[in-house]
Design an enzyme around this catalytic site. Structure first.
Site, PDB file in Angstrom:
ATOM      1  N   HIS A  18       0.834  -1.211   0.000  1.00  0.00           N
ATOM      2  CA  HIS A  18       0.000   0.000   0.000  1.00  0.00           C
ATOM      3  C   HIS A  18       0.868   1.261   0.000  1.00  0.00           C
ATOM      4  O   HIS A  18       0.687   2.157  -0.840  1.00  0.00           O
ATOM      5  CB  HIS A  18      -0.911  -0.005   1.224  1.00  0.00           C
ATOM      6  CG  HIS A  18      -1.825   1.167   1.299  1.00  0.00           C
ATOM      7  ND1 HIS A  18      -3.107   1.156   0.795  1.00  0.00           N
ATOM      8  CD2 HIS A  18      -1.646   2.417   1.806  1.00  0.00           C
ATOM      9  CE1 HIS A  18      -3.669   2.332   0.988  1.00  0.00           C
ATOM     10  NE2 HIS A  18      -2.804   3.120   1.610  1.00  0.00           N
ATOM     11  N   GLU A  19       1.813   1.317   0.931  1.00  0.00           N
ATOM     12  CA  GLU A  19       2.653   2.511   1.042  1.00  0.00           C
ATOM     13  C   GLU A  19       3.606   2.645  -0.145  1.00  0.00           C
ATOM     14  O   GLU A  19       3.929   3.753  -0.564  1.00  0.00           O
ATOM     15  CB  GLU A  19       3.435   2.497   2.356  1.00  0.00           C
ATOM     16  CG  GLU A  19       2.565   2.462   3.609  1.00  0.00           C
ATOM     17  CD  GLU A  19       1.535   3.578   3.654  1.00  0.00           C
ATOM     18  OE1 GLU A  19       1.762   4.636   3.034  1.00  0.00           O
ATOM     19  OE2 GLU A  19       0.494   3.388   4.311  1.00  0.00           O
ATOM     20  N   HIS A  22       1.930   4.608  -2.915  1.00  0.00           N
ATOM     21  CA  HIS A  22       2.056   6.062  -2.721  1.00  0.00           C
ATOM     22  C   HIS A  22       3.480   6.531  -3.053  1.00  0.00           C
ATOM     23  O   HIS A  22       3.676   7.533  -3.747  1.00  0.00           O
ATOM     24  CB  HIS A  22       1.753   6.423  -1.255  1.00  0.00           C
ATOM     25  CG  HIS A  22       0.333   6.213  -0.845  1.00  0.00           C
ATOM     26  ND1 HIS A  22      -0.738   6.714  -1.549  1.00  0.00           N
ATOM     27  CD2 HIS A  22      -0.199   5.563   0.225  1.00  0.00           C
ATOM     28  CE1 HIS A  22      -1.877   6.390  -0.932  1.00  0.00           C
ATOM     29  NE2 HIS A  22      -1.565   5.687   0.142  1.00  0.00           N
TER      30      HIS A  22
END
Length: 455
Positions: A18-19, A22
């Site tokens: 997820h990170e 980003h």
């Protein structure tokens, strides 16, 4: 230890992916990343890497993570930002770049799910053939004319090959229609359609065995009480029982099926049981005293012996479905999309009261399922990982401030009105978002504790 390890691996993979979504899109948009953190709280590991000297951190509390980008709004003295870095600040990017960066986290989780399902579909997904077992009278299945030994071949026009397929399609149909058409093939190989009513399913049933309420259960062939694995130094082992022994009677009561034997043992903890056994065409007697075990506050008996599986019979009842690389990818995309849409529909039904909030799970339940799936095998664990990855992606896309979806809501408003949302509005939104998130976490922990206490 397996549960703890599986839980940490699950969190580590999902949060990192997820990170990283980003992080990578921020780099593509030439935004300076100051920190990439897995977890919150006190750092237990930190290193600096890359041209921007980005700090990579692993923190003590593993329930999340974040990517900190250069943003003048978060600095006490924005004027201290180097002139060369001003154009790389997140707050100075176009709204479309900010949307891309924020969307990348949930998108990465959904892409991970597609990748995991793709692997699963290529390797082959094991399951049990959808052969119907005993159909209780007065159930929707009985009223639809379904009978024992019928093979379900399609549900709502969609072909099925396992009970997993049947359950998934019925689950989707149950939230949108009171009636579904089930195609079955009987023992004489005749096919016919049956109209199965779903309106008896209540909101509490979605998290339990709703198939049983419909009168549907997998076919269970007659299973003689033949012993399989014997636990070393267990009650059965000390009594001289051996793998392959068939239990003919208990305390002179004839035993014809494994379930009968299990029931008698469970009902008689610490009570002597005289077993009549058949071993190598000879009959002999043995005495066992079931060990008392506490199960959800109830004392039951166990002797440390498992059922001996008939491999030939299991092969007839089981199926492994696999596809080529291209078809597997298509099915992986479809599966991820269907699961995402279903998750959103169930969340909407929870908000409107049409579905129970008992379906919301927290870290304790996730840890439990992580351990169970890892114990079953790597395919089961990958399937679990894909499902949780979808849940994380969908949850973060909800239009709730503090979540990625909340930021996307702000940016959508900015596009419509032509200017950014005011700081005051964002501050109020943050407070509302934190309150909603706290409430959701409280419900999740309450459900976790309830499941732990009640089993």
């Amino acid at each position: 230890m397996l549960t703890l390890l599986a839980f940490l691996v699950t969190l580590g993979i999902l949060i990192a992916v997820h990170e990283y979504g980003h992080f990578q899109v921020a780099r593509w948009c030439n935004v300076k990343v100051l920190r990439f953190s897995l977890g919150f709280g006190k750092p237990i590991f930190r290193r600096h890497f890359g041209v921007d000297n980005t700090e990579f951190v692993i923190s003590a509390l593993p329930l999340g993570g974040y990517v900190k980008m250069l943003d003048e709004r978060e600095l006490a003295a924005p004027s201290n930002v180097a002139e060369a870095d001003l154009a790389r600040a997140f707050n100075r990017q176009s709204v479309w770049k900010r949307i891309a960066i924020v969307s990348a986290g949930p998108a990465a989780n959904l892409l991970l799910a597609i990748f995991l399902y793709w692997i699963l579909f290529m390797q082959g997904v094991p399951g049990m053939k959808p052969i119907i077992g005993d159909v209780p009278v007065q159930t929707p299945a009985a009223q639809a004319g379904l009978q024992e030994n019928d093979l379900i071949t399609a549900v709502a026009g969609q072909p099925v090959s396992s009970w997993t397929d049947v359950r998934w399609i019925l689950l989707q149909e149950a939230i949108k229609s009171p009636l579904v058409v089930v195609k079955v093939r009987d023992e004489a190989l005749h096919e016919h359609d049956a109209e199965l009513r779903l309106d008896s399913i209540e909101k509490e049933d979605f998290e339990s065995d709703f198939l049983g309420k419909l009168g549907l259960s997998p076919y269970r062939p007659p299973m003689p009480a033949r012993l399989g694995e014997i636990v070393p130094d267990g009650v059965a082992d000390k009594a001289g029982l051996q793998t392959g022994d068939e239990v003919l009677a208990v305390n002179d009561k004839p035993i014809t099926e494994w379930e009968q034997f299990v029931t008698l043992v469970r009902e008689r903890p610490e009570q002597p049981l005289t077993l009549r056994l058949k071993r190598d065409e000879q009959e002999l007697d043995a005495v066992v005293i079931p060990q008392a075990i506490d199960e959800n506050g109830i004392k039951i008996g166990r002797i440390g012996a498992a059922f001996q599986v008939d491999e030939a019979l299991m092969e007839k009842l089981s199926i492994t479905v696999s596809y080529g690389p291209l078809q597997s990818f298509t099915r992986a995309v479809d599966k991820t999309w269907e699961t995402s849409v279903f998750s959103i529909k169930m969340l909407a039904r929870m908000v409107t009261g049409e579905a129970s909030w008992k379906g919301v799970s927290g870290p304790v339940t996730i840890a439990s399922y992580a351990g169970q799936s890892a114990h079953i095998g790597w395919k089961s664990f990958i399937g679990f990982l894909a499902l949780i990855s979808i849940s994380l992606g969908v949850l973060n896309l909800l239009p709730v401030p503090v979540l990625d979806g909340g930021h996307l809501l702000y940016y959508t408003i900015e596009i419509l009105k032509g200017s950014p949302v005011s700081e005051a509005t964002m501050e109020v939104g943050q407070r509302i978002g934190l309150a909603i998130l706290a409430l959701l976490m409280a419900v999740a922990f309450y459900n976790d504790i309830t499941r732990f206490i009640t089993g």
